[in-house]
Design an enzyme around this catalytic site. Sequence first.
Site, mmCIF file in Angstrom:
data_model
loop_
_atom_site.group_PDB
_atom_site.id
_atom_site.type_symbol
_atom_site.label_atom_id
_atom_site.label_comp_id
_atom_site.label_asym_id
_atom_site.label_seq_id
_atom_site.Cartn_x
_atom_site.Cartn_y
_atom_site.Cartn_z
ATOM 1 N N THR A 198 42.157 20.197 8.494
ATOM 2 C CA THR A 198 42.642 21.421 9.139
ATOM 3 C C THR A 198 43.402 20.874 8.176
ATOM 4 O OG1 THR A 198 41.844 20.905 11.673
ATOM 5 C CG2 THR A 198 43.906 21.079 11.196
ATOM 6 N N ARG A 226 37.385 29.187 21.281
ATOM 7 C CA ARG A 226 38.088 27.785 23.037
ATOM 8 C C ARG A 226 39.024 27.665 21.718
ATOM 9 N NH1 ARG A 226 39.372 23.630 18.725
ATOM 10 N NH2 ARG A 226 38.784 21.228 19.886
ATOM 11 N N GLY A 228 42.579 25.140 20.276
ATOM 12 C CA GLY A 228 42.509 22.801 19.806
ATOM 13 C C GLY A 228 44.034 22.955 20.508
ATOM 14 N N ASP A 229 44.409 21.776 19.565
ATOM 15 C CA ASP A 229 45.413 21.121 19.783
ATOM 16 C C ASP A 229 46.722 21.984 19.193
ATOM 17 O OD1 ASP A 229 43.770 19.722 17.681
ATOM 18 O OD2 ASP A 229 45.852 18.442 17.744
ATOM 19 N N THR A 249 45.933 15.303 12.604
ATOM 20 C CA THR A 249 44.324 16.558 12.858
ATOM 21 C C THR A 249 43.639 15.795 13.672
ATOM 22 O OG1 THR A 249 42.946 17.110 11.504
ATOM 23 C CG2 THR A 249 44.696 15.048 10.484
ATOM 24 N N GLY A 250 42.027 15.951 13.869
ATOM 25 C CA GLY A 250 41.987 15.202 14.663
ATOM 26 C C GLY A 250 40.642 16.444 16.142
ATOM 27 N N GLY A 252 40.559 18.004 18.651
ATOM 28 C CA GLY A 252 42.038 18.130 18.751
ATOM 29 C C GLY A 252 42.301 17.968 21.224
HETATM 30 N N1 ASP Z 1 42.595 19.378 15.762
HETATM 31 C C1 ASP Z 1 41.932 20.677 15.680
HETATM 32 C C2 ASP Z 1 40.592 20.685 16.599
HETATM 33 O O1 ASP Z 1 41.147 20.372 17.397
HETATM 34 C C3 ASP Z 1 40.667 20.502 14.234
HETATM 35 C C4 ASP Z 1 41.320 19.112 13.351
HETATM 36 O O2 ASP Z 1 42.006 18.658 13.347
HETATM 37 O O3 ASP Z 1 40.616 18.982 12.332
HETATM 38 O O4 ASP Z 1 40.981 22.084 16.668
#
Ligand code: ASP
Length: 331
Positions: A198, A226, A228-229, A249-250, A252
């Site tokens: 991301t 879905r 995400g964040d 990032t992570g 979500g």
């Molecule tokens: N945060 C993003 C999500 O959950 C994914 C990512 O940051 O790699 O969609």
Amino acid sequence: MKHNLTALLLLVSGALTMSTSAASPVAIVIHAGAGGKGIKMPADKEKQYHETLTKALRAGHAVLIKKGSALEAVQAAIVVMEDSILFNAGKGAVFTSAGENELDASIMDGKTLLAGAVGGVTVIKNPIHAAHAVMKKTPHVMLAGEGADTFAKKVGLEIVPRKYFYTEHRWKQLEQWKAKQKTKEQSQLEMTREYLGTVGCAALDSKGNIAAGTSTGGLTGKQYGRIGDSPIIAAGTYADNASCAISCTGHGEFFIRHAVAFDVSARMKYANETIEQAAKAVVQQTLKKAGGRGGVIGLDTKGNIVMEFNTPAMNRGYIDKNGKLHTAIYK
Ligand code: ASP
């Protein structure tokens, strides 16, 4: 005498230039995903990552040097990463469990607190521009799905066929992910390990304004629909001149539950923490305790930069207020 005068003039003009740049510093910081399993990638691949991170930083920084806005700089840096197949955003986005690409993005202006976002879009080449268009051209903050795709077409953004987002390595990732779906625990674990890619950016412009943006394909194997964040203001992105500009990032779902980007800002505003203290507390304590893996990048209006993560790696880099460029991948 003449020499002395010239030297004096040079000194004064040098001091002036320095004080102008010190009085209105510009800075930019980016991430391109956190995660990893602690295994290093081959050297040639690593080189490509550093080169593309550098290209993105330079694109954003060039805007800032020409007195462009933080919002423009954020987009300039993110577009470079969206157009690269290395990252999980735009071209190179991961696949849903249904074998499609559904993209999320958001952007926020720290001066006005205006924000824009798109969720689950499928034909917009650069979702970060669509997020910005939502902010600029609608009274809303987020558009999703077909409505967002149609809006992007209407406002003249570049539209691509869905297959534009196909890349072989992401398709293979989906196949590997599917093969590992034997138990629920396993699938959860795989999802949280794989999310490098991301992209996000925070920038400080010469007027002292900050902005942040994030763009992603989400998680490999995510359920279709879905979100995400990354497109959620306060979760994946936040910017407020009174505190900081943050991109996350992570995994979500954890970032949404803990309003991570806003929490960093709130700790600065209400508890008087520095950006370093706030980012550290949220990523290394709040998120970690909850089992949330990932990281944040951000900066404040003084140009203080943070890049905090609790995973083995986070693609990241900055050009700071002194013009120093730095990129890194592992801890
Ligand atoms: N945060 C993003 C999500 O959950 C994914 C990512 O940051 O790699 O969609």
